[in-house]
Design an enzyme around this catalytic site. Structure first.
Site, PDB file in Angstrom:
ATOM      1  N   ARG A  16       0.701  -1.149   0.080  1.00 59.37           N
ATOM      2  CA  ARG A  16       0.170  -0.094  -0.137  1.00 59.37           C
ATOM      3  C   ARG A  16       0.982   1.286   0.053  1.00 59.37           C
ATOM      4  NH1 ARG A  16      -2.428   0.669   6.329  1.00 59.37           N
ATOM      5  NH2 ARG A  16      -0.213   0.750   7.231  1.00 59.37           N
ATOM      6  N   ASP A  60       7.631 -10.539   7.355  1.00 55.28           N
ATOM      7  CA  ASP A  60       7.334  -9.534   8.588  1.00 55.28           C
ATOM      8  C   ASP A  60       8.594  -8.974   8.823  1.00 55.28           C
ATOM      9  OD1 ASP A  60       7.244  -8.535  11.146  1.00 55.28           O
ATOM     10  OD2 ASP A  60       6.115 -10.089  12.102  1.00 55.28           O
ATOM     11  N   VAL A  61       8.957  -7.893   8.805  1.00 50.60           N
ATOM     12  CA  VAL A  61      10.076  -7.167   8.648  1.00 50.60           C
ATOM     13  C   VAL A  61      10.983  -7.148  10.084  1.00 50.60           C
ATOM     14  CG1 VAL A  61       9.941  -5.949   6.390  1.00 50.60           C
ATOM     15  CG2 VAL A  61       9.303  -4.991   8.635  1.00 50.60           C
ATOM     16  N   ASN A  87      11.093   0.054   3.109  1.00 50.51           N
ATOM     17  CA  ASN A  87      10.036   1.160   2.995  1.00 50.51           C
ATOM     18  C   ASN A  87       9.014   0.640   4.320  1.00 50.51           C
ATOM     19  OD1 ASN A  87       7.948   3.033   1.427  1.00 50.51           O
ATOM     20  ND2 ASN A  87       6.979   1.009   1.843  1.00 50.51           N
ATOM     21  N   TYR A 152       8.641   8.408  17.023  1.00 48.63           N
ATOM     22  CA  TYR A 152       8.507   7.924  15.785  1.00 48.63           C
ATOM     23  C   TYR A 152       9.637   8.872  15.142  1.00 48.63           C
ATOM     24  CZ  TYR A 152       7.679   8.480  10.634  1.00 48.63           C
ATOM     25  OH  TYR A 152       7.732   8.377   9.305  1.00 48.63           O
ATOM     26  N   LYS A 156      13.628   7.106  13.421  1.00 52.42           N
ATOM     27  CA  LYS A 156      14.142   7.682  12.121  1.00 52.42           C
ATOM     28  C   LYS A 156      15.231   8.111  12.066  1.00 52.42           C
ATOM     29  CE  LYS A 156      10.306   6.397   9.631  1.00 52.42           C
ATOM     30  NZ  LYS A 156      10.407   5.207   8.629  1.00 52.42           N
ATOM     31  N   THR A 187      -0.921   9.904   1.514  1.00 56.38           N
ATOM     32  CA  THR A 187      -1.193   8.391   1.754  1.00 56.38           C
ATOM     33  C   THR A 187      -2.088   8.124   2.891  1.00 56.38           C
ATOM     34  OG1 THR A 187       0.680   7.993   3.440  1.00 56.38           O
ATOM     35  CG2 THR A 187       1.225   7.888   0.960  1.00 56.38           C
TER      36      THR A 187
END
Length: 246
Positions: A16, A60-61, A87, A152, A156, A187
């Site tokens: 997605r 599943d990363v 990603n 978050y 990153k 998105t």
């Protein structure tokens, strides 16, 4: 010849949003795409949209054994992995003081640990071939956080530092490690983050970004056009982090 013809590329979180567009755009440039998602059925849906250039992969990363399984399948089917696009990620907008340790750990697992696992798994396949490109889809939050996104942003920022450090370490093995930093991209994940009515007044280019904008930057880093780029950061934010119009 298209710029990515002959390249085998794995894209995580490709079911997605940005990931789906990245997979489609790289395929349009001639690449063979491994569409990776947590649920195989979601990956298969995207494969059906792309066509015979794509292969579905359950991944599943956050799980090292699933990365190992994915690499085994890729090497059996294609004998190489040219590009990894990390990603997959999750977002949390919540006041710092209200964020729980469990929420923070989940962000670390999905946004940070997954990138480490993916880079390590891909590098093991790329080193013997002395070539490869790893592209981490990060965020402008890594250097310019928005309010109520501290945890978050910290995940990153960690990925940005990891990317630079591994670019130095893996360069002698012919592996390039680069980053794309999206800003406000239209998105599902970004819904509710901004007021459309005032957007033109805040962003120098007077519009939000589109997944295709990110995909095109990633295509450049995946291609031989960027063969002398490593540790590079491409900011795709319409200019918002250099200053706004308010």
């Amino acid at each position: 010849m298209k710029k990515l013809s002959g390249k085998v590329i794995l894209v995580t979180g490709a079911n997605r949003g940005q990931g789906k567009m990245i997979a489609k755009h790289l395929a349009s440039e001639g690449a063979t795409i491994i569409v990776a998602a947590r649920h195989f059925s979601d990956a298969q849906t995207v494969v059906e949209e792309i066509g015979e250039q794509a292969t579905a992969c359950q991944l599943d990363v956050t799980q090292a054994d699933e990365w190992d399984a994915a690499m085994t399948i890729i090497m059996q089917n294609f004998n190489k992995l040219d590009v990894l696009v990390n990603n997959a990620g999750v977002f949390l907008k919540k006041p710092f003081i209200e964020t729980t340790a469990e929420e923070y750990l989940n962000l670390i697992q999905v946004n940070q640990l997954s990138v480490f696992l993916g880079m390590q798994a891909a590098a093991k396949q790329m080193i013997p071939l002395k070539q490869g490109s790893i592209i981490n889809n990060v965020s402008i939050s890594s250097f310019s956080p928005i309010t109520h996104s501290s945890v978050y942003a910290s995940t990153k920022a960690a990925v940005a530092t990891l990317s630079k450090a591994t670019a130095v370490e893996l360069g002698r093995d012919g592996i390039r490690v680069n980053m794309v930093h999206p800003g406000l991209i239209e998105t599902e994940m970004a819904q509710g983050l901004y007021d459309q009515d005032n957007l033109a007044e805040r962003i120098p280019l007077a519009r939000p970004g589109y997944p295709s904008d990110v995909a095109k930057a990633i295509a450049f880093l995946a291609s031989d056009d960027s063969s002398y780029c490593t540790g590079t950061e491409i900011v795709v934010d319409g200019g918002v982090t250099i200053g706004n119009r308010l």
